[in-house]
Design a protein around this motif. Structure first.
Motif, short mmCIF file in Angstrom:
data_model
loop_
_atom_site.label_atom_id
_atom_site.label_comp_id
_atom_site.label_asym_id
_atom_site.label_seq_id
_atom_site.Cartn_x
_atom_site.Cartn_y
_atom_site.Cartn_z
N PRO A 166 -17.07 12.92 -48.36
CA PRO A 166 -16.40 14.18 -48.07
C PRO A 166 -15.36 14.55 -49.13
O PRO A 166 -15.22 15.71 -49.51
CB PRO A 166 -15.72 13.91 -46.71
CG PRO A 166 -16.55 12.85 -46.09
CD PRO A 166 -17.05 12.00 -47.22
N GLU A 167 -14.62 13.56 -49.66
CA GLU A 167 -13.62 13.84 -50.68
C GLU A 167 -14.26 14.40 -51.94
O GLU A 167 -13.70 15.28 -52.60
CB GLU A 167 -12.85 12.56 -51.03
CG GLU A 167 -11.95 12.03 -49.94
CD GLU A 167 -12.65 11.03 -49.04
OE1 GLU A 167 -13.91 11.08 -48.95
OE2 GLU A 167 -11.96 10.21 -48.43
N ASP A 168 -15.44 13.88 -52.31
CA ASP A 168 -16.12 14.37 -53.51
C ASP A 168 -16.52 15.83 -53.37
O ASP A 168 -16.65 16.55 -54.36
CB ASP A 168 -17.41 13.58 -53.76
CG ASP A 168 -17.17 12.09 -53.96
OD1 ASP A 168 -16.10 11.73 -54.48
OD2 ASP A 168 -18.06 11.30 -53.59
N VAL A 183 -15.01 18.36 -51.95
CA VAL A 183 -13.99 19.40 -51.82
C VAL A 183 -13.34 19.79 -53.15
O VAL A 183 -12.85 20.89 -53.32
CB VAL A 183 -12.91 18.98 -50.80
CG1 VAL A 183 -12.04 17.85 -51.36
CG2 VAL A 183 -12.04 20.16 -50.40
N GLY A 194 -11.16 24.87 -54.54
CA GLY A 194 -10.83 23.48 -54.26
C GLY A 194 -9.69 23.32 -53.26
O GLY A 194 -9.41 22.22 -52.79
N MET A 195 -9.01 24.42 -52.95
CA MET A 195 -7.90 24.35 -51.98
C MET A 195 -8.41 24.49 -50.55
O MET A 195 -7.66 24.27 -49.61
CB MET A 195 -6.89 25.48 -52.25
CG MET A 195 -6.23 25.43 -53.62
SD MET A 195 -5.27 23.92 -53.91
CE MET A 195 -6.36 23.01 -55.01
N THR A 197 -9.86 23.03 -47.93
CA THR A 197 -10.32 21.73 -47.42
C THR A 197 -11.00 21.87 -46.07
O THR A 197 -11.75 20.99 -45.66
CB THR A 197 -9.13 20.77 -47.30
OG1 THR A 197 -8.18 21.33 -46.37
CG2 THR A 197 -8.45 20.60 -48.65
N ARG A 198 -10.71 22.96 -45.39
CA ARG A 198 -11.36 23.24 -44.11
C ARG A 198 -12.04 24.59 -44.17
O ARG A 198 -11.42 25.53 -44.64
CB ARG A 198 -10.32 23.22 -42.98
CG ARG A 198 -9.63 21.89 -42.87
CD ARG A 198 -8.65 21.88 -41.73
NE ARG A 198 -7.95 20.59 -41.68
CZ ARG A 198 -7.21 20.19 -40.65
NH1 ARG A 198 -7.05 20.96 -39.61
NH2 ARG A 198 -6.61 19.02 -40.68
N ASN A 219 -12.48 11.40 -63.59
CA ASN A 219 -11.93 10.23 -62.89
C ASN A 219 -11.93 9.02 -63.83
O ASN A 219 -12.97 8.65 -64.36
CB ASN A 219 -12.79 9.95 -61.66
CG ASN A 219 -12.14 8.95 -60.73
OD1 ASN A 219 -11.51 7.99 -61.18
ND2 ASN A 219 -12.29 9.16 -59.44
N PRO A 264 -10.58 13.64 -44.31
CA PRO A 264 -10.68 13.14 -45.69
C PRO A 264 -10.56 14.26 -46.72
O PRO A 264 -9.93 14.09 -47.76
CB PRO A 264 -12.06 12.48 -45.72
CG PRO A 264 -12.34 12.11 -44.32
CD PRO A 264 -11.69 13.15 -43.46
N ASP A 302 -8.86 17.01 -46.49
CA ASP A 302 -7.47 17.45 -46.59
C ASP A 302 -6.65 16.52 -47.49
O ASP A 302 -5.64 16.93 -48.05
CB ASP A 302 -6.80 17.44 -45.20
CG ASP A 302 -7.47 18.36 -44.21
OD1 ASP A 302 -8.02 19.40 -44.63
OD2 ASP A 302 -7.46 18.04 -43.00
N VAL A 327 -7.42 14.93 -50.23
CA VAL A 327 -7.73 14.80 -51.65
C VAL A 327 -7.18 15.96 -52.49
O VAL A 327 -6.93 15.82 -53.68
CB VAL A 327 -9.25 14.66 -51.87
CG1 VAL A 327 -9.98 15.97 -51.57
CG2 VAL A 327 -9.56 14.18 -53.27
N ALA A 328 -6.96 17.12 -51.86
CA ALA A 328 -6.60 18.30 -52.64
C ALA A 328 -5.13 18.29 -53.05
O ALA A 328 -4.26 17.83 -52.31
CB ALA A 328 -6.89 19.57 -51.84
N LYS A 383 -3.69 11.33 -49.72
CA LYS A 383 -4.12 9.94 -49.92
C LYS A 383 -3.46 9.33 -51.15
O LYS A 383 -3.32 8.11 -51.23
CB LYS A 383 -5.65 9.83 -49.95
CG LYS A 383 -6.33 10.30 -51.21
CD LYS A 383 -7.85 10.12 -51.09
CE LYS A 383 -8.57 10.68 -52.29
NZ LYS A 383 -8.26 9.97 -53.56
N THR A 411 -11.29 11.92 -56.59
CA THR A 411 -11.86 11.90 -55.24
C THR A 411 -12.17 10.47 -54.78
O THR A 411 -12.30 10.24 -53.59
CB THR A 411 -13.15 12.74 -55.20
OG1 THR A 411 -14.10 12.17 -56.12
CG2 THR A 411 -12.85 14.18 -55.61
N GLY A 421 -11.54 7.02 -51.99
CA GLY A 421 -11.34 8.00 -50.92
C GLY A 421 -10.38 7.50 -49.86
O GLY A 421 -9.75 6.44 -50.00
N SER A 422 -10.26 8.27 -48.82
CA SER A 422 -9.31 7.94 -47.76
C SER A 422 -9.58 6.56 -47.16
O SER A 422 -8.65 5.81 -46.87
CB SER A 422 -9.40 8.99 -46.64
OG SER A 422 -9.02 10.24 -47.13
N ALA A 423 -10.84 6.26 -46.97
CA ALA A 423 -11.16 4.96 -46.35
C ALA A 423 -10.80 3.81 -47.29
O ALA A 423 -10.25 2.79 -46.86
CB ALA A 423 -12.65 4.92 -45.99
#
Lengths: 424, 424, 424, 424
Positions: free
Chosen positions: A42-44, A46, A107-108, A110-111, A169, C42, C44, C46-47, C57, C110, C113-115
């Motif tokens: 999911p992070e990738d 967004v 990219g902002m 997120t939802r 990255n 997740p 939310d 990263v941004a 994160k 990214t 990640g969160s996890a």
């Protein structure tokens, strides 16, 4: 392709076929998008790495918005939106289709997240399945087919964009983890024999799409044009040849560069193609499979028009025009079909090949009516044509008349160089 | 033209003539530059209004540097420089001719001043007079002739640049004080009759320069090209017609604009052509003669390519290609020579006319060897071709095959619009 | 606080206590961070909404990196890193602690990640639990305590940053969904009585931290300073009062603004505090609970220093110096402790209150030795001091001597205004 | 000083004197401006080298506009403007005095030229001579005196600005041609003995202007402040010492720099003070007398606040506060007056000396009423105080209470460093 238009008005052989065939094709195209995204967390999905790119989940939602806006809202009698805000968030640039969110700030958003986008896709897929089960007008079928090709374009963009994001990255994560499969950035080239030249007499030739198969409207109308005699290289320029250009001062001297190109080289600090890194005195390349050493035999990729043009000048050649490229490619295809091996290699599905042609309308080009075709030609300025598709192009999406286009300074596309020369 | 190349290698009929004729021509060209500058105070000659422009005294010095560098240093047996630092200060962009001062900071070079530049000009003129009195090789004569045309180009640039500079001054000083003479910005148009269209059958036609007269190398080689049938407007678009475009929302809606053009309109806040000002509810225009009300009958000037293209779209037409323009202009000229009045008006010496053609090399274009021709093609990217010359162009400098070029967003040149249409 | 330093060298009463107490405090602090992040998906986390902010994160990982770098690597005999690349990714700005990733590109990372960040936290927590079970030197205990306060600062930053990020989303997602709990942006104010003034005689007073409790080193040394007589408002400026300022042309006239402030107003197009939106003629405010109408009685928040200063000028007052603020707050606290209600309200934990004091070192300020204290003073330029903490500040983290600081043009912090006046 | 305010409301001993004395002083001040400008060609007077600077002829016109606007238009019964457009062109930033031309585009205003500005000066001088011959109110006399000091400030700005402009010219023209007179950039220093420290006990001291002599309003009110014991260097830091700082990695390591300072070093590529050039391995310096080798013994000049602060940190010292500087300078002056040689050298008229004090209002500071005093405090943010005047300051213009101020990153002023230290 960064800001392509909806370019099709041509029919396809799917018109008149059984609904089941359309449904099956719909499912195939839609499933491939989700399969490509499934490798991403999911992070990738967004992050937006630069204004030219879009987040993966935005691609997934935008192609869905296309079917919702141009099919379901017009032709499905009982369709209701999952969320009325999505029309604003996932419109790309269709002014006639209403206001839209700022491109550079995708990219902002997120939802909605990846899971909500998946739900949106299922919602639209369900309604589309209902729609496709019923008899459709030719116009509706054409829009469905356009939706397929539109989604395939975004599949390639998704791969281009995720490659760019991952390249930023420091841990250089691979999209295809080690060992899983062959790198997608550049395919296995034929052994890079001595480059050979294929000759063409020129004269009046026809270019542009013909026949009942789908095409984008920028491939129309088919028309005649006049070519001088020319010859064209039988393969793409390799990484080994590019290293020779670099060692020969390619990025150090203004001599072979267009003025704007040289300015870009200096401003951006270019020393090599995009994704090349000099690590402990060895040139390495970042690919969708991670970082690995350069392979001298494979075609060099991720070049700007400026670099392609400078290389051609350095090599005592030039880039082909798009008419030359298409004429040569068509002749080669015909030869292949007649069971005579065509001379040209790496034509389709390898790397997009820069031509020397600015992207302009064909003589007699007509914009399609309505929102879908409203902006057919609005990108026909400041961009250059590339031909041939690449390893990231969806299967079945490419053809010899296909016109892709990018600004001359961009490099995140899978782009390479094929040389041409005058014959006198 | 902002960064034109040295484009000529063609001979001119001056080759083989008596030295006196060359000398006379030299004096005429050089005197016209000084006459244009004589209307300016020393302060006017030092300011640079934007990176695209140059100070007037820089123009005066740079064209002098050209004769010094390419003629005197090579062919005059005893020439000595007035000041060795001038080579650095007055080189424009010739990399092979050595390092040079930063273009965008030319306005900071207050010394040498106007008087020292005049002295520099006299120093070079004196040596050139000596050189021209002796028999010269063909190569040298060609360079001298190139120097004439080069200086004429800078005469036009000087006028464009000073107009831009004066437009930034809240007091709006006139270059031609009131009453002294007719405004140069736009000439007296024929009465703007109902616009008429001139038809052409197309087919294979030849474009490009031919004959012994001088031309720049971008006009070569003369070659065949294939035209579709088309028609072209018999006059330029007028200010009155442009006002209609504006009242019809021309600058308010994205509909007729190229995508990059619309972006520019929004970023720059364009509401009208450059130099138009809405003063107490009346549109006025800044000219080299000062500020005055718009004249609806005269051709509209100072447009970008984006504006020209948007207007053509709004008017249900398009811009001509440069081949169409040249073909129509040549036919018209031939008709005139046969004492049949050609149908087309305002062709030469009125306003530069945007074509829809990106500036690219002609098939078979060859860069000239050496520093003079080193960069012939380096500006052939991102620019568009304009044809026809303008009221600020030096007398005798324009011809139907002449290719000028500018970026699509610039507007400080004397540029207008002539429409074209497809014939089917 | 955007680039605060590690500021503590003071001991805390935790030194000498039982290990169990340290462990319990460690778990509390660490658990609160995860509780704050648990409301975020997740995507939310990263941004990065602007260069001043960081992804959620990243905050979670960076505070973990702090314990790893300054405690585990130095004092844990057998600690091994989970991933050696994390030291590069999660260092914020400690140059002596090695190279680090570019601040403004944190949103591109990214992966992990969160996890994976949660796993990293567990890895470090596990080792820290081992470390804290053993007897520690005073220096180590001080670093642990510093780690607590460091993590609490990032808890507030996490809330500030997520609020800013969500404000960019056209769907305005709430961090606290409707109905769940009271809005955090501004607390329930006392009824905004007529503002009253509290008088102070001035003279030589002491400011700065004293006693064994923890403080950051910028609060030291406690020292004497000379105050003129002054009075200070008993409450913060309200939204209703701010609306009055706006209606009175507050953002329209240069008159009350510092020169740089007015320049910022014009460049940024400020018309109201950050997060205020005029929706259908009603001013609404975006909060962590979503969008809702302005409440005139509550303190106005999200102001820049420039706005705070302009308001004070408009109101015929000024901002207090930090010494005045601290002196008044201390006196008020003492009164409260003696069971006499202090006159001042909304002092601590409501909104950060701009002072007129540039952030400079106290006389005799000493940077702590080593990497932790290396840069204690490096932010003491171009920033202004705020006092009092806010609703987003971690419980127990604030005190009257606490010095926060921000650039004068930033607004995403929970900042408000308390007025002061000279007494003559 | 780049955007100073009109700061004076104090009377001067000229009030009450004979008109002839005022007239004589007027002529002296005005004549000095023209003498400074007389070394410049018209071209030199029009260019603006950066937004912080102004063209020389603009300075000449602006100080004239001051007398016209605040004296002639108010007090001269029959004054008529030479040109009503000048009020717009030559207002610097007084909003209450009407609209004005954009500061950063002053270099575009080539007309009125130098000669017209001279005429404007004569026009105003003539009317001022008439006005000064009559009895004046105290208010008018105060404004006249303010006009003197205002013009003197611009005399220094003119020299600073012309130095910056000439430094951009590759020919490095000297303002003072060779041999004509001593370099103005840095005066002959006393031999740079071992630096000695002068001790002060601190305690409650008074700072700020007192007495009937003129001062700017930012020097008021005189007030008490509390100083800790300190010591201050008896001379300025020399070029030789600065070279030692450079050799010791001064510009290479973040260690001694404020965070914003280090950012500036990297962004601007600073390697040495402004106007230092490494030419064939020797450090040379551009001065108003041209380029010459560094003199190790003279005070180092043209430093930013960031550089001054970093040097002090590297040297194990700090910058003095402005109160410390003023207290030490006053004590030194008193000692001198009592015929005991003060210990401090290079105090006044050598180089502006950075203090560690942000530029803020003195306690009780009051803005003067009306347009002249409207903006007294509007620059009191983001700038730092310098003390002591410099070699370019007009004779008689400096005093120990004088507060100059600049942004921390600017360097085109004649600024140096004097160190201070805590005493414990």
């Amino acid at each position: 392709m960064p800001r392509y238009g909806l370019r099709s008005v041509a029919t396809e052989n799917l018109v008149g076929r059984a609904p089941a065939e359309l449904t099956k094709r719909y499912q195939q195209v839609r499933a491939r998008t989700e399969a490509l995204a499934a490798r991403l967390a999911p992070e990738d999905q967004v992050a937006q790495s630069m204004p030219d790119t879009s987040p993966a989940k935005w691609h997934r939602a935008h192609v869905t918005w296309f079917f919702e806006t141009f099919l379901l809202k017009r032709f499905h009698p009982s369709y209701s939106e999952l969320d009325p805000q999505y029309a604003f968030l996932f419109n790309s640039y269709y002014e006639a289709a209403g206001p839209r969110h700022t491109r550079s700030a995708r990219g902002m958003i997120t939802r909605p997240g990846s899971a909500e986008v998946a739900e949106y896709r299922r919602h639209v897929d369900s309604a589309m399945t209902e729609l496709l089960a019923e008899p459709l007008t030719d116009e509706a079928i054409e829009l469905v087919v356009l939706g397929f090709h539109h989604e395939q374009q975004h599949q390639e963009l998704l791969l281009m964009d995720i490659k760019h994001l991952f390249s930023l990255n420091p841990t250089a994560p691979p999209y295809y983890p080690d060992g899983e499969r062959e790198e997608i950035a550049v395919s296995q080239a034929d052994p890079p024999d001595q480059l050979a030249w294929s000759r063409f007499d020129g004269g009046i030739v026809s270019v542009g799409h013909e026949g009942p198969e789908f095409c984008f409207d920028n491939e129309l109308p088919r028309h005649e044009t006049l070519l001088q005699p020319f010859e064209i290289a039988d393969r793409l320029v390799t990484c080994g040849e590019w290293l020779e250009f670099m060692r020969n001062g390619g990025y150090d001297e203004a001599r072979h560069w267009l003025s704007d190109g040289w300015h870009t080289v200096r401003n951006e600090g270019w020393r090599a193609p995009l994704y090349w890194y000099l690590i402990e005195d060895e040139w390495q390349v970042f690919t969708l499979g991670g970082i690995r050493p350069i392979n001298s035999d494979e075609p060099v990729a991720h070049l700007s028009y400026y670099e392609a043009d400078a290389y051609a000048s350095w090599a005592g050649a030039r880039l082909p025009t798009e008419a030359e490229w298409e004429h040569a490619a068509s002749a080669n295809n015909e030869a292949n079909e007649q069971h005579n091996a065509g001379e040209l290699r790496q034509l389709l599905g390898e790397l997009w090949q820069w031509t020397s042609s600015p992207y302009t309308p064909y003589p007699g080009f007509q914009a399609a009516p309505g929102a879908v075709g409203e902006y057919n030609g609005k990108f026909m300025v400041n961009t250059w044509v590339l031909r041939g598709g690449c390893v990231a192009t969806a299967p079945g999406h490419i053809r010899t008349t296909y016109r892709n286009f990018f600004y001359p300074a961009t490099r995140w596309h899978f782009s390479g160089v094929r040389l041409a020369r005058n014959l006198t």
